[in-house]
Structure formats: structure tokens, C-alpha cells
Scaffold this motif. Structure first.
Motif, PDB file in Angstrom:
ATOM      1  N   PRO A 117      42.563  25.466  41.776  1.00 57.85           N
ATOM      2  CA  PRO A 117      42.746  25.705  43.209  1.00 57.85           C
ATOM      3  C   PRO A 117      42.319  27.122  43.601  1.00 57.85           C
ATOM      4  O   PRO A 117      42.361  28.038  42.783  1.00 57.85           O
ATOM      5  N   MET A 118      41.896  27.267  44.852  1.00 61.16           N
ATOM      6  CA  MET A 118      41.437  28.576  45.297  1.00 61.16           C
ATOM      7  C   MET A 118      42.569  29.585  45.285  1.00 61.16           C
ATOM      8  O   MET A 118      43.671  29.317  45.759  1.00 61.16           O
ATOM      9  N   ALA A 119      42.293  30.746  44.719  1.00 60.06           N
ATOM     10  CA  ALA A 119      43.230  31.864  44.696  1.00 60.06           C
ATOM     11  C   ALA A 119      42.372  33.120  44.664  1.00 60.06           C
ATOM     12  O   ALA A 119      42.122  33.701  43.611  1.00 60.06           O
ATOM     13  N   VAL A 120      41.894  33.507  45.829  1.00 63.64           N
ATOM     14  CA  VAL A 120      40.854  34.532  45.963  1.00 63.64           C
ATOM     15  C   VAL A 120      41.192  35.824  45.234  1.00 63.64           C
ATOM     16  O   VAL A 120      40.328  36.445  44.619  1.00 63.64           O
ATOM     17  N   LEU A 121      42.449  36.243  45.304  1.00 64.58           N
ATOM     18  CA  LEU A 121      42.833  37.545  44.765  1.00 64.58           C
ATOM     19  C   LEU A 121      43.290  37.495  43.317  1.00 64.58           C
ATOM     20  O   LEU A 121      43.589  38.531  42.730  1.00 64.58           O
ATOM     21  N   GLU A 122      43.337  36.303  42.741  1.00 59.04           N
ATOM     22  CA  GLU A 122      43.928  36.151  41.414  1.00 59.04           C
ATOM     23  C   GLU A 122      42.861  35.972  40.330  1.00 59.04           C
ATOM     24  O   GLU A 122      41.722  35.619  40.614  1.00 59.04           O
ATOM     25  N   LYS A 123      43.271  36.238  39.093  1.00 60.49           N
ATOM     26  CA  LYS A 123      42.407  36.033  37.937  1.00 60.49           C
ATOM     27  C   LYS A 123      43.153  35.186  36.911  1.00 60.49           C
ATOM     28  O   LYS A 123      44.215  35.567  36.434  1.00 60.49           O
ATOM     29  N   HIS A 124      42.575  34.026  36.599  1.00 55.44           N
ATOM     30  CA  HIS A 124      43.174  33.112  35.632  1.00 55.44           C
ATOM     31  C   HIS A 124      42.088  32.619  34.679  1.00 55.44           C
ATOM     32  O   HIS A 124      41.765  31.430  34.657  1.00 55.44           O
ATOM     33  N   PRO A 125      41.489  33.519  33.907  1.00 51.76           N
ATOM     34  CA  PRO A 125      40.361  33.128  33.052  1.00 51.76           C
ATOM     35  C   PRO A 125      40.715  32.004  32.090  1.00 51.76           C
ATOM     36  O   PRO A 125      41.726  32.065  31.397  1.00 51.76           O
ATOM     37  N   GLY A 126      39.875  30.986  32.092  1.00 55.86           N
ATOM     38  CA  GLY A 126      40.055  29.882  31.159  1.00 55.86           C
ATOM     39  C   GLY A 126      40.998  28.794  31.616  1.00 55.86           C
ATOM     40  O   GLY A 126      40.984  27.695  31.062  1.00 55.86           O
ATOM     41  N   GLU A 127      41.825  29.066  32.618  1.00 51.35           N
ATOM     42  CA  GLU A 127      42.791  28.060  33.053  1.00 51.35           C
ATOM     43  C   GLU A 127      42.091  26.941  33.832  1.00 51.35           C
ATOM     44  O   GLU A 127      41.071  27.151  34.480  1.00 51.35           O
ATOM     45  N   GLY A 128      42.668  25.760  33.758  1.00 46.62           N
ATOM     46  CA  GLY A 128      42.203  24.647  34.562  1.00 46.62           C
ATOM     47  C   GLY A 128      40.874  24.042  34.157  1.00 46.62           C
ATOM     48  O   GLY A 128      40.369  23.142  34.829  1.00 46.62           O
ATOM     49  N   GLN A 129      40.307  24.501  33.050  1.00 44.80           N
ATOM     50  CA  GLN A 129      38.962  24.067  32.692  1.00 44.80           C
ATOM     51  C   GLN A 129      38.999  22.804  31.825  1.00 44.80           C
ATOM     52  O   GLN A 129      38.578  22.792  30.666  1.00 44.80           O
ATOM     53  N   THR A 130      39.511  21.746  32.432  1.00 48.25           N
ATOM     54  CA  THR A 130      39.537  20.462  31.767  1.00 48.25           C
ATOM     55  C   THR A 130      38.128  19.883  31.721  1.00 48.25           C
ATOM     56  O   THR A 130      37.216  20.340  32.427  1.00 48.25           O
ATOM     57  N   GLU A 131      37.958  18.880  30.914  1.00 45.27           N
ATOM     58  CA  GLU A 131      36.651  18.230  30.813  1.00 45.27           C
ATOM     59  C   GLU A 131      36.205  17.696  32.170  1.00 45.27           C
ATOM     60  O   GLU A 131      35.025  17.814  32.547  1.00 45.27           O
ATOM     61  N   GLU A 132      37.152  17.127  32.916  1.00 51.45           N
ATOM     62  CA  GLU A 132      36.818  16.544  34.212  1.00 51.45           C
ATOM     63  C   GLU A 132      36.461  17.629  35.232  1.00 51.45           C
ATOM     64  O   GLU A 132      35.505  17.478  36.007  1.00 51.45           O
ATOM     65  N   ALA A 133      37.223  18.717  35.227  1.00 56.22           N
ATOM     66  CA  ALA A 133      36.934  19.807  36.160  1.00 56.22           C
ATOM     67  C   ALA A 133      35.595  20.453  35.853  1.00 56.22           C
ATOM     68  O   ALA A 133      34.832  20.794  36.763  1.00 56.22           O
TER      69      ALA A 133
END
Length: 226
Positions: A117-133
Motif C-alpha cells: 500500500p502507498m506510504a509516501v513517507l515510509e521505507k519498508h524495503p523488501g516487505e510485501g514482495q509476494t510472488e503475486e505482487a
């Protein structure tokens, strides 16, 4: 058209990807409007939005005693009202493809949206990177390259955007640009030859995009306890 003719109701700039789209289009095109911001994820958020729009969702464009809901509908309305702003490509084929790209963003990429999900000011490297995404992200990278190679680079006025000049299609994909940065997506691993990265730079250096980020910073600072 006078400034008071348009009121754009939006959500938090850090999170509201759908709000970013028409806001960016109107600001970048120099179309004045009154901005009304509704804080999201609050117990009374829905009630506050319903005071402006019967859909209960942001964004909403209030114009001539009417409410236009949905990002793409708002962008289409603005493009129709301001043809001189060239918010769709002039060439019929390029315009058709720009509409197709915008519609694909509007209705697709559900896994990318859900997992990153969009979070312009945040940094979440590697998160959410499922095969489908990542499959969705790969399609985005491919689409950007196709648009830039076939249309953007061939345009009479190529300013680095998907179809040369900044258009509705770019406004629709701007939140994806921020997602790729927030989650540090490896674009090269998705087939990027540098086209996607260069395009992202073009979006993030837009004066209007920088204004949106600064606005997000101000909003987030105001939320912080003293």
C-alpha cells in the motif's frame, strides 16, 4: 474558470493513492482548486467524507453543485474541461493506449495494491514482495517501457513521461512510483533496462509531486504528539 469552481476532497497525503491522482493532475496542469483534507483511519472518517460525497470515499471533486467521485472520472472531467492542457495525447492511437494504460491501473494490479500500500513517507524495503505482487510490478515495468519506447520517445514534445507530455496516464501511475520506492523494489530483477527507473525520477521531480510529499510531511508532523 475561477478557483472557487473546484473543491477537491482528499485523504491523507501519506496514504491516499487515489487522492494523489487527480490532485497531481490538477496541480501539475496549473488548475486552481480549493483543497479539503479528511483524515483517514479515524472513527469519524466515513461521516466526514459523507458530508462532502455520497459515495463515502475520497477523492471527490465538487463542481457546479455536483460531486464527481472516483479518481479516473475526475481526471477525465478535468481533461475534457481543459483541452489546451493536453492531458491526453493528441494522436488517436497514443490517446487510445494512454486510456488503456490508465484503465488497467484503475481496475488492475490488486495484489500490488494490497501487499504494498502507498506510504509516501515510509521505507519498508523488501516487505510485501509476494510472488503475486511482483508479477503485478513486472507488468507495470513492462507497460512503462512499452509506452516510453513506442510513444513517449517518439513524441514531438518528450518530457520523459509515458506519452511524452505529462498526462492522465502518468497521474494514474504516480502512486505506483512511490510504492516501488517505499518497498525498494528491485526493478532490474523485473526486467527494467533503466526505462522504469528514469521514468520514476521524472515523476518524483515534478514540482507538484514534491509539493504532495511536503504536504504529507506537514500532515504527519501535525499528528505527532507534542
Amino acid at each position: 474558470m475561477a478557483q472557487q469552481e473546484f473543491e477537491l476532497v482528499i485523504g491523507d497525503k501519506n496514504w491516499s493513492s487515489w487522492s494523489l491522482r487527480p490532485w497531481l493532475l490538477m496541480r501539475q496542469a496549473g488548475i486552481p482548486f480549493v483543497e479539503t483534507s479528511i483524515r483517514l483511519r479515524q472513527t469519524d472518517t466515513k461521516e466526514q467524507i459523507l458530508a462532502h460525497s455520497p459515495t463515502g470515499y475520497v477523492p471527490a471533486l465538487k463542481w457546479r453543485d455536483a460531486v464527481i467521485g472516483d479518481s479516473l472520472a475526475i481526471c477525465e472531467t478535468i481533461a475534457d474541461l481543459y483541452p489546451a492542457k493536453k492531458l491526453w495525447p493528441a494522436d488517436p492511437l497514443a490517446r487510445a493506449m494512454a486510456r488503456s494504460a490508465a484503465a488497467e491501473m484503475h481496475s488492475g494490479f490488486q495484489n500490488l495494491r494490497r501487499e504494498m500500500p502507498m506510504a509516501v513517507l515510509e521505507k519498508h524495503p523488501g516487505e510485501g514482495q509476494t510472488e503475486e505482487a511482483l508479477a503485478d510490478a513486472r507488468r507495470v515495468v513492462s507497460l512503462w517501457r512499452e509506452c516510453r519506447v513506442r510513444f513517449g520517445r517518439q513524441a514531438v514534445e518528450d518530457q520523459g513521461f509515458l506519452f511524452g507530455l505529462f498526462s492522465v496516464a502518468d497521474a494514474m501511475y504516480a502512486p505506483v512510483v512511490t510504492r516501488f520506492l517505499t518497498y525498494d523494489v528491485d526493478l532490474a530483477a523485473l526486467g527494467d533496462d533503466g526505462t522504469a527507473r528514469t521514468y520514476m525520477d521524472a515523476i518524483m521531480t515534478l514540482p507538484a509531486m514534491q509539493d504532495w510529499v511536503r504536504g504529507a510531511e506537514i500532515e504527519e508532523a501535525a499528528k505527532s504528539p507534542v
